[in-house]
Design a protein around this motif. Structure first.
Motif: not given
Length: 517
Positions: A93-106, A268-278
């Protein structure tokens, strides 16, 4: 308007979604198994990735769900949290919140810095990896979890030793199903779809899955003198009541927020998951026949929302995944409706027909994935990349080899380092000059963009930004007359932009611009 457009392509998206669904079921279960998580957690992640991320994402063809690349991270993270699954869900859940922040931070601009050679190397490497990983399943050796993309396995084997070992434990029934399935898929793809529209409507993989169920039934009833073991078919948890079904959902333990390890796991999940997604977004856009561009920041927000919901109801972390995305594209998906429908199929199947799905042989699914792997790693691509020169071929080949020898992220890292080395050989200069905007007699704006003498792939984001800012119903002149060196990535993007610009009624004129091979 977007929803209406999605339903327009339902005749293509529905068959593709069924194929993706059949591919997703064993992958969701296999990744959950490899992650040391409850099997149903993989199904939950697949459902959320299909429905929630599918609706909120801007990716027309990307499919999200549990990712093999995160399996080892999940396994070690659960252990670091004392084996507490509910504490791990809090981290998701926290990883998802971090990804939301990354998205809004462009922060999605990072996606534009991946070279084309590395993306193509990733696709080819994944294609070869799919083929190598599915050979044992086609032969009936199913000890390795479906979807595991690491070279070294938990049982001490590696990708190649698993193949050799499979030949020692061949199951004739699985081989028979695999060979017939592969023959049907090739016949369907090369001959039948060109003969009649009915074969375009009814996709070959659907026929293969139905045939696999029928043959398995004949095996069990004794009508055919073959058999399949319990680990050679899909294994989906079968609920016997509504309460038992909902009992498989798990809530996170928010008291774990006092544990600093939870925040470390979440990052870790937010960073690695975001990289894999991009990475997957870039690769999927390359495969898109219409060359549409996925908004990277919106994708990060969608993945963040998906991980928040998945964590809240007991699911694994989610990323966009290239295996399911490429299967979606290969079998005719046109809009994100196919990803959404596959999520609904996962949900309905988990409630109603789990026992039927558990009759699907893994050999049938292996045949489907072998075709997907071949389409990603066609031999002609190696020849094409070689013709483009060493600056394209070496990062491409290194990425392929490194992915096969290690895993996805390490392979991408090797390719990026080599791609960066070649890019740094070019001098850094301004990527373009924007001349004064003029207006035609009809009132349409004319934007004149003059590219610099040297344009490297590091200049790709600014070129993308400049072209994306061109308003609808305009004309843009892309002038390459002064350019001595334009990176292949930029040339390829301009070509793709010319195709996509028609949807915005933008006229594109190119002056002395080299066409990619």
């Amino acid at each position: 308007m977007e929803l209406k457009n999605m339903f327009k392509e339902l005749k293509n998206d529905l068959p593709a979604s069924i194929v993706v669904f059949f591919v997703a079921v064993p992958l969701c279960l296999g990744i959950a198994l490899a992650s040391g998580a409850p099997l149903f957690a993989g199904i939950i992640a697949g459902i959320v990735g299909g429905i929630v991320v599918g609706v909120s994402s801007g990716s027309p063809l990307g499919v999200s769900g549990p990712a093999a690349g995160l399996a080892v991270i999940v396994l070690t993270s659960i252990a670091s949290l004392g084996g507490s699954w509910t504490a791990f869900l809090t981290a998701v859940v926290l990883a998802g919140i971090i990804q939301l922040i990354l998205g809004y931070a462009k922060a999605g601009f990072v996606a534009y810095f991946f070279p084309s050679s590395v993306i193509k190397g990733m696709l080819t490497g994944i294609g070869l990896l799919i083929i190598l990983k599915q050979i044992p399943h086609a032969l009936g050796w199913d000890k390795d979890a479906v979807g595991d993309d690491a070279f070294l396995q938990a049982d001490g084997q590696n990708t190649f030793s698993e193949i050799f070992k499979a030949f020692e434990f061949i199951t004739p029934g699985a081989v028979l199903i695999g060979v017939i399935s592969l023959a049907i898929l090739i016949l369907w793809d090369k001959v039948l779809t060109k003969k009649h529209k009915i074969f375009q409507l009814i996709q070959g993989p659907i026929v293969v899955v139905v045939l696999g169920i029928v043959m398995n039934y004949f095996f069990q009833s004794g009508m055919l003198d073959f058999s399949l073991a319990a680990d050679q078919v899909v294994r989906l948890p079968v609920p016997h009541s509504v309460s038992e079904f909902f009992g498989q959902f798990t809530l996170p333990d928010f008291t774990a927020l006092s544990n600093p390890e939870v925040y470390k796991v979440a990052i870790i999940i937010a960073v690695v998951g975001s990289l894999e997604t991009l990475l997957s977004v870039e690769a999927t856009d390359k495969l898109d026949p219409d060359k549409r561009i996925t908004p990277a920041n919106r994708e990060l927000k969608a993945q963040g929302l998906g991980n928040i919901i998945s964590g809240l109801i007991g699911g694994l972390p989610i990323t966009q995944v290239i295996v399911r995305s490429s299967a979606n594209i290969s079998f005719g998906g046109k809009t994100k409706m196919s990803a959404i429908l596959h999520g609904f199929f996962l949900l309905l199947s988990a409630i109603t027909i789990a026992s039927v799905l558990n009759m699907i042989p893994l050999a049938s699914l292996a045949a489907i994935l072998l075709m997907v792997g071949y389409k990603l790693a066609k031999p002609a691509l190696f020849k094409e990349m070689y013709k483009l020169g060493w600056e394209q071929f070496i990062p491409f080949a290194a990425t392929v080899v490194a992915i096969l020898a290690t895993d996805l992220l390490k392979g991408i890292t090797v390719g990026m380092l080599l791609g960066g080395f070649y890019a740094l050989r070019h001098s850094y200069r301004n990527s373009y000059q924007l001349r004064d905007v003029t207006t035609t007699e009809e009132g349409h704006e004319v934007h004149h963009i003059v590219l610099a003498e040297e344009v490297s792939f590091f200049n790709k984001p600014s070129v993308i930004q400049a072209l994306d800012s061109i308003p609808v119903n305009s004309k843009v002149i892309i002038d390459c007359s002064n350019s001595k060196s334009i990176d292949y990535d930029v040339v390829e993007f301009i070509k793709d932009y010319q195709i996509n610009a028609k949807t915005k009624n933008i006229t594109v004129e190119k002056i002395n611009c080299i066409e990619p091979a």
